[in-house]
Write an enzyme that holds these catalytic residues in place. Structure first.
Site, mmCIF file in Angstrom:
data_model
loop_
_atom_site.group_PDB
_atom_site.id
_atom_site.type_symbol
_atom_site.label_atom_id
_atom_site.label_comp_id
_atom_site.label_asym_id
_atom_site.label_seq_id
_atom_site.Cartn_x
_atom_site.Cartn_y
_atom_site.Cartn_z
ATOM 1 N N LYS A 83 9.084 -1.361 3.588
ATOM 2 C CA LYS A 83 7.804 -1.396 4.315
ATOM 3 C C LYS A 83 6.826 -0.454 3.613
ATOM 4 C CE LYS A 83 6.815 -1.646 9.286
ATOM 5 N NZ LYS A 83 7.268 -1.115 10.572
ATOM 6 N N LEU A 84 5.694 -1.012 3.207
ATOM 7 C CA LEU A 84 4.681 -0.240 2.474
ATOM 8 C C LEU A 84 3.364 -0.272 3.240
ATOM 9 C CD1 LEU A 84 5.114 -1.828 -1.096
ATOM 10 C CD2 LEU A 84 6.101 0.333 -0.305
#
Ligand code: G3P
Length: 216
Positions: A83-84
């Site tokens: 997750k960015l």
């Protein structure tokens, strides 16, 4: 529609997995911090319970740091989605991690422009936060409608993961719009099964049975 649990709590994940409705899990630094455990240990424990996408968020905010963390997390389990955050560094890191064959969920999406750009860059999942938009008197579900319309015009492979869900109505509206995934806290999932008329009807059935149970 896929249902993900938005939690790092193992009891909640076990409970709803037993219901047979949990397709994946999303976590973030806030949810991990509530559990007082290491992120790596908890993500690996979750992966033993749920056989589906598990989102694990990076802490770094610079491109190099995100790529290092993302590559490390991707080795924890085959179902990890890194997750960015949706930032300039984040979209660069997305492009690099995709070249490595790593699955990516882009988080903190608040506009249709961000969603369009992330689909072009090849995000596997994007996480628009509907509740936080509602909190500031914007319309979170209107954003989902825009993204669904845009993505269907061009057959993007990116899936829309509706996040920051606050109540069952958010889940229903997301499903009516055709969003691919809703990630929800345990209390929202629990509320989906409850209805006072179900409880009232069951109590009436049992009371009526009591009246005749000795007649056989
Ligand atoms: O996991 C991301 C998102 O679902 C967070 O929700 O309730 O903190 O806005 P919330």
């Amino acid at each position: 529609m896929q249902f993900f649990l938005d939690t790092a709590n193992l009891d909640q994940i076990k409970k709803f997995s037993d219901w047979g409705v949990v397709d994946g899990v999303t976590t973030n630094p806030t949810l991990i911090s509530k559990e007082n455990v290491s992120q790596e240990d908890r993500i690996k424990e979750i992966a033993k319970i749920v056989n589906g996408p598990i989102s694990s968020e990076v802490i770094a905010t610079d491109y190099e740091g995100m790529v290092i963390e993302g590559r490390k997390m991707a080795k924890w389990h085959k179902n990890i989605y890194v997750k960015l955050p949706t930032t300039e560094a984040g979209i660069r890191a997305l492009t690099t991690l995709k070249k490595d064959g790593i699955k990516v969920n882009m988080t903190l999406v608040f506009s249709a422009g961000q969603a369009l750009l992330l689909a072009k860059a090849g995000a596997d999942l994007i996480s628009p936060f509907v509740g936080r938009l509602d909190d500031i008197a914007e319309d979170g579900m209107a954003l989902i409608a825009e993204i669904v319309a845009m993505y269907s015009n061009y057959n993007f492979d990116t899936k829309i993961l509706v996040a920051s869900i606050r109540h069952p109505r958010h889940v229903i509206d997301a499903a009516m719009l055709g969003a691919h995934v809703a990630t929800m806290p345990a209390d929202v999932l629990e509320k989906l099964i409850k209805h006072p008329l179900t409880d009232k009807g069951l109590a009436q059935f049992l009371a009526d049975f009591e009246k005749v149970k000795n007649i056989q």
